[in-house]
Design an enzyme around this catalytic site. Structure first.
Site, short mmCIF file in Angstrom:
data_model
loop_
_atom_site.label_atom_id
_atom_site.label_comp_id
_atom_site.label_asym_id
_atom_site.label_seq_id
_atom_site.Cartn_x
_atom_site.Cartn_y
_atom_site.Cartn_z
N SER A 274 1.00 -1.18 0.09
CA SER A 274 0.02 0.03 -0.12
C SER A 274 0.78 1.32 0.07
O SER A 274 1.98 1.23 0.52
CB SER A 274 -0.94 -0.09 1.17
N ASP B 45 -2.04 -1.85 -11.47
CA ASP B 45 -3.53 -1.34 -12.12
C ASP B 45 -4.60 -2.11 -11.32
O ASP B 45 -4.42 -3.14 -11.45
CB ASP B 45 -3.63 -1.50 -13.60
N ASP C 262 -7.64 -4.24 0.37
CA ASP C 262 -8.49 -3.46 -0.43
C ASP C 262 -9.45 -3.32 0.40
O ASP C 262 -10.49 -4.25 0.74
CB ASP C 262 -8.79 -4.18 -1.81
#
Length: 204
Positions: A15, A47, A76
């Site tokens: 991250s 991506d 996420d």
């Protein structure tokens, strides 16, 4: 099949979000894991093309593990608003994007405006987190966590990040941004997912 265990040692947190990195580091500290962020190591941002939290966490974790040669942990996460059909969901961070960087106060205003336009009085929402642990050989373990709550406006508090100032978790009267970090970390979506990861990969 039993989950693969993570050995003490170095780990990459996949991250570039300093708030997330700080929270995950605090959770990992008791297990003898020395964590460095993808930003610290200069790793590129992959991506995120998947349509689910689990899919995007996998993309980030595998990219960091492959690039660094170390186990990598990716998060996420995002907010799902019931009256908006689960939006912003995996696009939570995108709602904050501006030409000069992310502005979550603009994003929170967008949520308020879209709720008003919807005509719904339902303010229920949840934060969702998927943690994916990946190894350089391509093996992954994934864990999903949630915290239910409701939205409040205007935003309140300064201790959180992202959409924290408008989210009041069930059983509390303060927003995530008004709660002290220890309380938030104990009840958050990230803590829920992390507890599942601990039980599967860090204990026993």
């Amino acid at each position: 099949m039993a989950a693969r265990k993570l050995s003490p040692g170095r780990l990459v947190i996949a991250s570039h979000n300093s708030g997330k990195v700080r929270e995950i580091n605090e959770l990992l500290r008791p297990f003898g894991v020395e964590a460095a962020s993808a930003a610290d190591l200069g790793l590129p941002v992959p991506d995120e093309h998947e349509k689910t939290f689990m899919g995007n966490a996998g993309v980030k974790a595998l990219a960091a593990a492959t690039a660094s040669g170390l186990p990598a942990l990716a998060d996420d996460s995002g907010m799902e608003v019931e009256a908006l059909g689960g939006r912003p969901g995996v696009h939570t961070a995108d709602w904050a994007e501006t030409p000069s960087g992310r502005d979550f106060y603009l994003a929170m205003e967008r949520v308020r405006r879209e709720l008003e336009d919807s005509g719904s009085v339902d303010r229920s929402a949840r934060f969702v987190c998927c943690l994916c642990l990946a190894w350089p050989d391509g093996h992954t373990e994934s864990f999903l966590g949630k915290v239910e709550g409701a939205l409040t406006f205007p935003p309140r508090g300064t201790m959180g990040f992202g959409f924290d100032p408008i989210f009041v978790p069930d059983g509390y009267d303060k927003t995530f941004a008004e709660l002290d970090p220890e309380t938030k970390q104990a009840i958050s979506h990230r803590a829920d997912a992390f507890q599942k990861l601990v039980e599967a990969c860090l204990t026993g």
